[in-house]
Design a protein around this motif. Sequence first.
Motif, PDB file in Angstrom:
ATOM      1  N   LEU A  65      -1.675  -4.459  18.212  1.00 36.96           N
ATOM      2  CA  LEU A  65      -0.935  -4.938  17.048  1.00 36.96           C
ATOM      3  C   LEU A  65       0.524  -4.522  17.162  1.00 36.96           C
ATOM      4  CD1 LEU A  65      -3.375  -3.921  14.152  1.00 36.96           C
ATOM      5  CD2 LEU A  65      -3.140  -6.177  15.201  1.00 36.96           C
ATOM      6  N   ALA A  66       1.409  -5.405  16.721  1.00 35.90           N
ATOM      7  CA  ALA A  66       2.813  -5.033  16.595  1.00 35.90           C
ATOM      8  C   ALA A  66       2.938  -3.877  15.602  1.00 35.90           C
ATOM      9  CB  ALA A  66       3.633  -6.233  16.138  1.00 35.90           C
ATOM     10  N   GLU A  67       4.014  -3.092  15.737  1.00 38.51           N
ATOM     11  CA  GLU A  67       4.167  -1.886  14.923  1.00 38.51           C
ATOM     12  C   GLU A  67       4.114  -2.189  13.430  1.00 38.51           C
ATOM     13  OE1 GLU A  67       4.155   1.240  15.646  1.00 38.51           O
ATOM     14  OE2 GLU A  67       3.958   0.888  17.801  1.00 38.51           O
ATOM     15  N   ASP A  68       4.773  -3.272  13.013  1.00 35.97           N
ATOM     16  CA  ASP A  68       4.788  -3.561  11.579  1.00 35.97           C
ATOM     17  C   ASP A  68       3.389  -3.979  11.105  1.00 35.97           C
ATOM     18  OD1 ASP A  68       5.056  -5.924  13.116  1.00 35.97           O
ATOM     19  OD2 ASP A  68       5.870  -7.018  11.401  1.00 35.97           O
ATOM     20  N   GLY A  72       0.992  -2.104   8.401  1.00 33.14           N
ATOM     21  CA  GLY A  72       0.342  -2.799   7.296  1.00 33.14           C
ATOM     22  C   GLY A  72      -1.149  -2.504   7.237  1.00 33.14           C
ATOM     23  N   PHE A  73      -1.788  -2.444   8.406  1.00 33.82           N
ATOM     24  CA  PHE A  73      -3.217  -2.125   8.459  1.00 33.82           C
ATOM     25  C   PHE A  73      -3.476  -0.719   7.917  1.00 33.82           C
ATOM     26  CE2 PHE A  73      -6.631  -0.144  11.071  1.00 33.82           C
ATOM     27  CZ  PHE A  73      -7.705  -0.846  10.546  1.00 33.82           C
ATOM     28  N   LYS A  78      -5.276   2.910   3.513  1.00 34.05           N
ATOM     29  CA  LYS A  78      -4.965   3.929   2.508  1.00 34.05           C
ATOM     30  C   LYS A  78      -5.272   3.413   1.103  1.00 34.05           C
ATOM     31  CE  LYS A  78      -1.046   6.835   1.082  1.00 34.05           C
ATOM     32  NZ  LYS A  78       0.373   7.126   1.343  1.00 34.05           N
ATOM     33  N   ARG A  79      -5.020   2.125   0.891  1.00 32.77           N
ATOM     34  CA  ARG A  79      -5.233   1.527  -0.434  1.00 32.77           C
ATOM     35  C   ARG A  79      -6.717   1.283  -0.715  1.00 32.77           C
ATOM     36  NH1 ARG A  79      -6.540  -2.864  -2.925  1.00 32.77           N
ATOM     37  NH2 ARG A  79      -6.963  -3.947  -0.967  1.00 32.77           N
ATOM     38  N   SER A  80      -7.439   0.757   0.285  1.00 25.77           N
ATOM     39  CA  SER A  80      -8.789   0.266   0.024  1.00 25.77           C
ATOM     40  C   SER A  80      -9.889   1.110   0.645  1.00 25.77           C
ATOM     41  CB  SER A  80      -8.918  -1.168   0.546  1.00 25.77           C
ATOM     42  OG  SER A  80      -8.811  -1.203   1.954  1.00 25.77           O
TER      43      SER A  80
END
Length: 613
Positions: A65-68, A72-73, A78-80
């Motif tokens: 995955l790209a850094e951004d 996001g992942f 962290k959220r879910s």
Amino acid sequence: MASGSNESGGSDGSPAKAAKPSSPAASGSGEQRMAWSEPCPLSRTWCLFEAFCAVERGGGLELALAEDLLTGFLLELKRSGHEAVDRLLALVSIERSDCSLQVDKECLLLAVRQGVTAGPLNSLVIGAVRQWAMDAVLQVIAREQDEVARADYKAVIAKMFEAQGRFAQAETLLSKCLALRRNLLPPEHIDTLSCMNSLALLQQKMGQYGAAEALYEQCLGLQRTKLGPEHPDSLATMNNLATILSKKGDLASAEAAFMSCLELRKARLGYDHPDTLTTMCNLGAFYQNKGRFAKAEAIHRECIELRRDKLGPEHPHTLDSMSNLAALYDSKDLPAKAEPLHVQCLEARRRKLGPDHPSTLASMSMLAALYQKTGQDAKAEALYVQCLESRRAKLGPSHLSSLGALSSLALFYGHSGDYAKAEALLLECGHLLQAQHGPEHPATLGNCLNLAALHAKQGNFAKAELLYQSCVEDHRAALGADHPSTLASMNNLAALYHSKGEPLKAEPLLLDCLALKQAKLGLDHPSTLGSLYGLACFYRSQQRLQEAEALFRDCAEKSTARLGARHPDTVRRQASWEELRLQEAGTGSGSGTGGTPEARAASLLGSLFSSRK
């Protein structure tokens, strides 16, 4: 695993690992940025096969995955909690994967099945994806300087452990996170309260009901002070507290909490808000467990209509309500009404959620139980086996859901008379439960009870007695003297003593069990009536006919009022009462007390064990 949608043609066994692109690929380069939420390689046949070969030979697996996108992942994790990982894992199925050439897919599937079967392939790749996600989070923890942020990501690791059934590791980590947050943040901080709720939910799964109740009450008190009693977070905790009270057997407090939560959610959120309907469904399940079938059915039907109108006919929550209604019909012994709902629910969940989603497998298990109950053994066995294989492939053999499926298959074999298979599976299940979840977990205690019942069914009374005695003591210590599972173990030990021709040992247990159920559940609860009927059968077998006749009459009348005149339990109890009346009048054959222990077991175990409901 290489990014992009193009498939490669083979595997040399090297680790399926690729460098992460740091920026969008140039147009025309043949490369694409891969969104973490829809990683194409996890849904492609060749890519899954190559990943399997790499992992099987000791290689690693990494989503490039790209850094951004990786950031996001991680933020979504962290959220879910583990939901982001679950969405990735749901893609992994070589049977459902895409392939440009169907002949390639058929060849690869054949190669896999000849070598291992598709289940282990999916399981290995799923395990590797889980490990990649965990490693990604651990790397963040290693370089993060802020203690609160580190605690946030440690909580993510704990949720991953929980999802894998590694409850002890999850509890240790969540306890440390909670201690850290309490030390660094105010006690009513939202992150502290969230961690308390997560730990209480985990303890509930682990059967630590007292610890979970204490945390819920503490959390609810802080939320009411900080947010107010009608805040959605306060009401969510109240709903959870009501659930744990119900599991503990504190039915009066549970009902009051459910009712209060429902009224507050109706007033604050609206009658058809999803959270309101969740509490309504929980209340329906509560009434169902209490044997208040009319109330439960009305609530389940209302929930179906409201969810269907609000969310659609195949929304997962709508299907949950349909499944609840089907389960109610199972409890009322109405298979003709239950089966169409189970089938409809299973087919819709397969379409909407996938064939190996936990809810799909729950529907499969419920339908298998119905087939077993109605004598459709071939159908039942096929579904039980499929459910077990799917859960093991997705979750691993030691996960609580996998062990539940293993136990169900074992009980099916015991029911159908294949005692050797049943015993082997129950012993395997018990070993895994002890190792993974501990001797005091309700599932471990329940497995011991099932093994004892299997020995009793085979006439192995010495083995059964030792296990039942252990079950009674262990249930009392872990769950309390009046917990339903404790009473079930007492009831079964009493039945065993009677089967062995030891009525003086059986009667005190039967009386204690009945008295505890009457005090805890009420005089006309279905489980209380089961114990009342069992005691009446016991007195009849001892030729204490006047006492038996009075209990049979009381049981039949209460069963008619509570369950209805046509319910199979009512019909059986009415027939027993009438038979005894004829016997006392000198026109019936009577049941007597003669015969071997095995003969007494055959006639009485069923009536006494029926109170395990």
